[in-house]
Design a protein around this motif. Structure first.
Motif, PDB file in Angstrom:
ATOM      1  N   ALA A 107      -3.891  -4.405  -1.252  1.00  0.00           N
ATOM      2  CA  ALA A 107      -3.187  -3.150  -1.519  1.00  0.00           C
ATOM      3  C   ALA A 107      -3.814  -2.410  -2.697  1.00  0.00           C
ATOM      4  CB  ALA A 107      -1.706  -3.427  -1.794  1.00  0.00           C
ATOM      5  N   THR A 157      -3.594   9.530   4.825  1.00  0.00           N
ATOM      6  CA  THR A 157      -3.024   8.916   3.626  1.00  0.00           C
ATOM      7  C   THR A 157      -3.262   7.408   3.637  1.00  0.00           C
ATOM      8  OG1 THR A 157      -0.863   8.558   4.650  1.00  0.00           O
ATOM      9  CG2 THR A 157      -1.228  10.678   3.551  1.00  0.00           C
ATOM     10  N   GLU A 208       1.733  10.173  -2.638  1.00  0.00           N
ATOM     11  CA  GLU A 208       1.927  10.310  -1.194  1.00  0.00           C
ATOM     12  C   GLU A 208       3.398  10.104  -0.856  1.00  0.00           C
ATOM     13  OE1 GLU A 208      -0.638   7.622   0.789  1.00  0.00           O
ATOM     14  OE2 GLU A 208      -2.486   8.578   0.082  1.00  0.00           O
ATOM     15  N   LEU A 265       6.768   9.181   1.563  1.00  0.00           N
ATOM     16  CA  LEU A 265       7.184   8.077   2.423  1.00  0.00           C
ATOM     17  C   LEU A 265       8.116   8.623   3.501  1.00  0.00           C
ATOM     18  CD1 LEU A 265       7.884   5.284  -0.229  1.00  0.00           C
ATOM     19  CD2 LEU A 265       5.956   5.398   1.368  1.00  0.00           C
ATOM     20  N   VAL A 275       0.841  -1.206   0.000  1.00  0.00           N
ATOM     21  CA  VAL A 275       0.000   0.000   0.000  1.00  0.00           C
ATOM     22  C   VAL A 275       0.869   1.245   0.000  1.00  0.00           C
ATOM     23  CG1 VAL A 275      -1.617   1.361   1.368  1.00  0.00           C
ATOM     24  CG2 VAL A 275      -2.010  -1.079   1.071  1.00  0.00           C
ATOM     25  N   ALA A 276       1.902   1.252   0.848  1.00  0.00           N
ATOM     26  CA  ALA A 276       2.781   2.423   0.926  1.00  0.00           C
ATOM     27  C   ALA A 276       3.488   2.675  -0.393  1.00  0.00           C
ATOM     28  CB  ALA A 276       3.800   2.238   2.057  1.00  0.00           C
ATOM     29  N   SER A 324      -1.079   5.124   2.943  1.00  0.00           N
ATOM     30  CA  SER A 324       0.049   4.432   3.550  1.00  0.00           C
ATOM     31  C   SER A 324      -0.050   4.409   5.066  1.00  0.00           C
ATOM     32  CB  SER A 324       1.365   5.094   3.107  1.00  0.00           C
ATOM     33  OG  SER A 324       1.358   6.475   3.399  1.00  0.00           O
ATOM     34  N   ARG A 325      -0.517   5.500   5.677  1.00  0.00           N
ATOM     35  CA  ARG A 325      -0.651   5.516   7.143  1.00  0.00           C
ATOM     36  C   ARG A 325      -1.788   4.595   7.589  1.00  0.00           C
ATOM     37  NH1 ARG A 325       2.903   8.923   9.042  1.00  0.00           N
ATOM     38  NH2 ARG A 325       3.425  10.837   7.922  1.00  0.00           N
ATOM     39  N   SER A 382       4.807   5.121  13.546  1.00  0.00           N
ATOM     40  CA  SER A 382       4.280   5.709  12.310  1.00  0.00           C
ATOM     41  C   SER A 382       3.276   6.808  12.604  1.00  0.00           C
ATOM     42  CB  SER A 382       3.631   4.620  11.445  1.00  0.00           C
ATOM     43  OG  SER A 382       2.481   4.090  12.077  1.00  0.00           O
ATOM     44  N   SER A 434       0.811   3.734  -3.115  1.00  0.00           N
ATOM     45  CA  SER A 434       0.272   5.078  -2.886  1.00  0.00           C
ATOM     46  C   SER A 434       1.318   6.138  -3.171  1.00  0.00           C
ATOM     47  CB  SER A 434      -0.237   5.207  -1.444  1.00  0.00           C
ATOM     48  OG  SER A 434       0.813   4.984  -0.511  1.00  0.00           O
TER      49      SER A 434
END
Length: 324
Positions: A171, A246, A125, A127, A115-116, A248-249, A291, A119
């Motif tokens: 994801a 986001t 987004e 990192l 996903v991170a 990722s979060r 995180s 995205s």
């Protein structure tokens, strides 16, 4: 206009609470899937779960008069419905029949990492280092939990590949859902995503009818529970939280699930976790905390750097207070 120090935090607590509801209910789903899976095949269980979820979501949408999603939201709704509500649920149910629980936990937990990466690539987004560090710590904890919970360690290649496919579809579903939430509300996106997933699983309708006729009541009730709570409620609270942070979060937040599964198994199934399992669960929680700490510091920086908004004064003769 300046903001008090706690303004950003007060605006974030509904999203944090929604994410907490989501991960708690998703953790409880592991117990119910294990029970319902004894009587229902993977495709039938997924379809029954989605039909139950779509029924309650549709009823709520009718009562609240939630209309048809805008055209701009449909690509994301359709993709997330097929990938996440449909494909993910089927292949995860199937994969857990082919591999032990520990192997499944380790493989599926590559999902938040994907996903991170997706995205960052597709949604632009960032990192940030705290997010990457937290995800690394949580993933290590998920691996420790998986190793500690493995039984005989037997795992077929097909089962591992199914778990990888589950992680990829999860994801892809999350990253697809994020743009849809810019054009439609959380309830809309969840309701129609669930409907799309149910339609995608309709080929399993005959199997569902056959298995429901001979399944014990407990298994059917667990399937209905999966549809009402881990699907209808948890996916709606997920979409609500995802719209406010986001992808990722949000993906990193799901690393709480293994720790909650350990706790629920302890309380509900009397499965006492060993020291290694507890250590892995603690790492999962610590990684999520790292995180989230990064996101709080970033918000504080934005608030502190935001310039004061100009104050527009009305003409004195109107005798009104200054408007902001």
């Amino acid at each position: 206009m300046t903001f008090p120090p706690d303004a950003g935090r007060s605006r974030q607590w509904p999203a944090v609470a929604a994410a907490g509801i989501t991960v708690t209910l998703w953790a409880s789903a592991f117990v119910s899937i294990r029970s319902a899976g004894e009587a229902y095949s993977p495709g039938a269980l997924a379809l029954g779960r989605l039909l139950a979820g779509a029924l309650v979501l549709g009823a709520i949408s009718l009562v609240r008069r939630v209309g048809w999603p805008p055209r701009a939201a449909w690509p994301g709704i359709a993709c997330s419905g097929v990938l996440w509500f449909g494909l993910y649920m089927v292949v995860l149910n199937w994969g857990e029949r082919e591999v032990d629980a520990g192997t499944a936990a380790m493989v599926v937990n590559i999902g938040p990492l994907l996903v991170a990466l997706l995205s960052a690539r597709l949604l632009g987004e960032g990192l940030p280092r705290p997010l990457l560090a937290g995800m690394a710590v949580s993933f290590a904890g998920a691996v420790v939990v998986g190793v500690s919970m493995s039984g005989s360690g037997d795992a077929s290649v097909r089962g591992v590949l199914l778990c990888v496919l589950a992680a990829v579809s999860y994801a892809g579903g999350v990253v697809s859902q994020k743009p849809a939430l810019r054009h439609a509300g959380a309830l809309q996106v969840t309701t129609f995503g669930c409907l799309v997933g149910a339609v995608a699983c309709l080929p399993f309708a005959g199997t569902l009818v056959t298995e429901a006729a001979r399944a014990p009541l407990s298994a059917t009730l667990n399937m209905v529970y999966l549809g009402l709570f881990p699907t209808a409620l948890a996916f709606t609270t997920w979409a609500f939280a995802l719209a406010r942070t986001t992808a990722s979060r949000m993906g990193a937040t799901t690393y709480v699930v293994p720790a909650l599964v350990v706790l629920m198994s302890w309380l509900a199934l009397d499965e006492v976790p060993g020291p290694l399992t507890l250590a892995g669960g603690a790492l999962c929680l610590a990684g999520v905390g790292i995180s989230r700490r990064g996101s709080r510091s970033a918000r504080s920086t934005v608030v502190a750097a935001r310039p004061a908004a100009p104050v527009a004064l009305d003409p004195p003769e109107r005798g009104r207070e200054p408007s902001i």
